[in-house]
Design an enzyme around this catalytic site. Structure first.
Site, PDB file in Angstrom:
ATOM      1  CB  CYS A  93      -0.997  -0.016   1.151  1.00 30.24           C
ATOM      2  SG  CYS A  93      -2.430   1.002   0.809  1.00 30.24           S
ATOM      3  NE  ARG A 127      -8.856   5.985   3.023  1.00 28.20           N
ATOM      4  CZ  ARG A 127      -7.592   6.373   2.813  1.00 28.20           C
ATOM      5  NH1 ARG A 127      -7.336   7.646   2.549  1.00 28.20           N
ATOM      6  NH2 ARG A 127      -6.591   5.525   2.857  1.00 28.20           N
ATOM      7  CG  HIS A 194      -3.423  -2.919   4.185  1.00 26.69           C
ATOM      8  ND1 HIS A 194      -2.195  -2.559   4.692  1.00 26.69           N
ATOM      9  CD2 HIS A 194      -3.886  -1.843   3.498  1.00 26.69           C
ATOM     10  CE1 HIS A 194      -1.940  -1.310   4.312  1.00 26.69           C
ATOM     11  NE2 HIS A 194      -2.945  -0.869   3.606  1.00 26.69           N
TER      12      HIS A 194
HETATM   13  N1  GLN Z   1      -2.064   6.935   2.343  1.00 31.08           N
HETATM   14  C1  GLN Z   1      -2.187   6.137   1.171  1.00 31.08           C
HETATM   15  C2  GLN Z   1      -3.553   6.242   0.528  1.00 31.08           C
HETATM   16  O1  GLN Z   1      -4.438   6.653   1.117  1.00 31.08           O
HETATM   17  C3  GLN Z   1      -1.877   4.672   1.504  1.00 31.08           C
HETATM   18  C4  GLN Z   1      -2.860   4.119   2.483  1.00 31.08           C
HETATM   19  C5  GLN Z   1      -2.410   2.777   3.060  1.00 31.08           C
HETATM   20  O2  GLN Z   1      -1.225   2.440   3.207  1.00 31.08           O
HETATM   21  N2  GLN Z   1      -3.391   1.981   3.461  1.00 31.08           N
HETATM   22  O3  GLN Z   1      -3.751   5.872  -0.577  1.00 31.08           O
END
Ligand code: GLN
Length: 250
Positions: A93, A127, A194
């Protein structure tokens, strides 16, 4: 055999228990009589090409990525040389984003990347969150699935001809449109998955461990004999079904 792992920014990039991936690699190495030696490489630490058999980096919030990005970008040459010399790389990620060319926030601020992966990332307003399931073929003719959880604002765009990690069966993936997730460059794997990733995907843990062991032993990779993995397979099945039931919906 001792397998040397360089864990990049463990104090900044470690959300969704990404540290758990190291624990899985450590156990699975020990079950085969090997020892994982993990060294944290954070701000102002140098990365010595050849000193590690595996470089690992976890995920992080935009804030933490902004804190480490310039320090990491200043070590780009070392990361690229380490990969060129055959070290395995696993990036999750936020770490996956920073090993590309750049990550641009919604406000236009841009974090420099290492340029190991042929991609760039641009944050979107919404998101992409939820369970995700991929189909992969890291070894020709061997189709396997990866199940995990994604939560990212970043949309990652692979360059033309770049190799994704897998095809999205359920979920968003790199940017929610191409149907692909992650990126692979030789022995380097990047992904949004994840969970942490490896407890429910033991085949990938063994795949990466075999690469790291090959680097440590100075030979070509040889697959490990599989372990029983009953619990792991159950966890995979549950995660895969969750993804099929609800992955990829805002
Ligand atoms: N901050 C990054 C995003 O929002 C990665 C997020 C994460 O590692 N889960 O895309």
């Amino acid at each position: 055999m001792k397998i040397r792992v360089g864990h990049l920014y463990p104090d900044y990039l470690n959300i969704y228990a990404d540290r758990g991936n190291i624990a899985v690699l450590s156990r699975r190495a020990a079950w085969r009589g090997h020892e994982l030696e993990v060294r944290g490489l954070s701000m102002h630490d140098t990365i010595e090409p050849g000193a590690h058999d595996l470089l690992y980096v976890g995920g992080g919030q935009d804030r933490e990525q902004a804190l480490v990005a310039r320090d990491l970008a200043a070590k780009a040459e070392s990361v690229l040389e380490a990969a060129e010399r055959g070290a395995a790389v696993l990036a999750v990620c936020g770490g996956y984003q920073l090993l590309g060319r750049f990550y641009r926030f919604v406000n236009g601020e841009e974090l420099p990347g290492v340029g190991l992966f042929p991609h760039h990332t641009i944050a979107g307003e919404r998101r992409m969150i939820g369970d995700i399931l991929l189909e992969c073929e890291l070894d020709p003719g061997e189709r396997r699935t990866l199940a995990g959880f994604e939560n990212h604002a970043g949309r990652t765009y692979l360059d033309a001809g770049a190799e994704p990690l897998g095809r999205v069966v359920a979920g968003f993936g790199n940017e929610g449109a191409s149907g692909f997730e992650g990126c692979r460059v030789g022995r380097a794997i990047g992904t949004y998955l994840h969970g942490p990733l490896l407890p429910r995907n033991p085949w990938l843990a063994d795949w990466i461990l075999a690469l790291a062991l090959a680097h440590a032993a100075g030979r070509e990779p040889e697959p490990f004999d599989p372990l029983p993995d009953e619990l792991e397979s159950e966890a995979h099945a549950v995660a895969a079904q969750r993804a099929r039931d609800r992955g990829g919906r805002y």
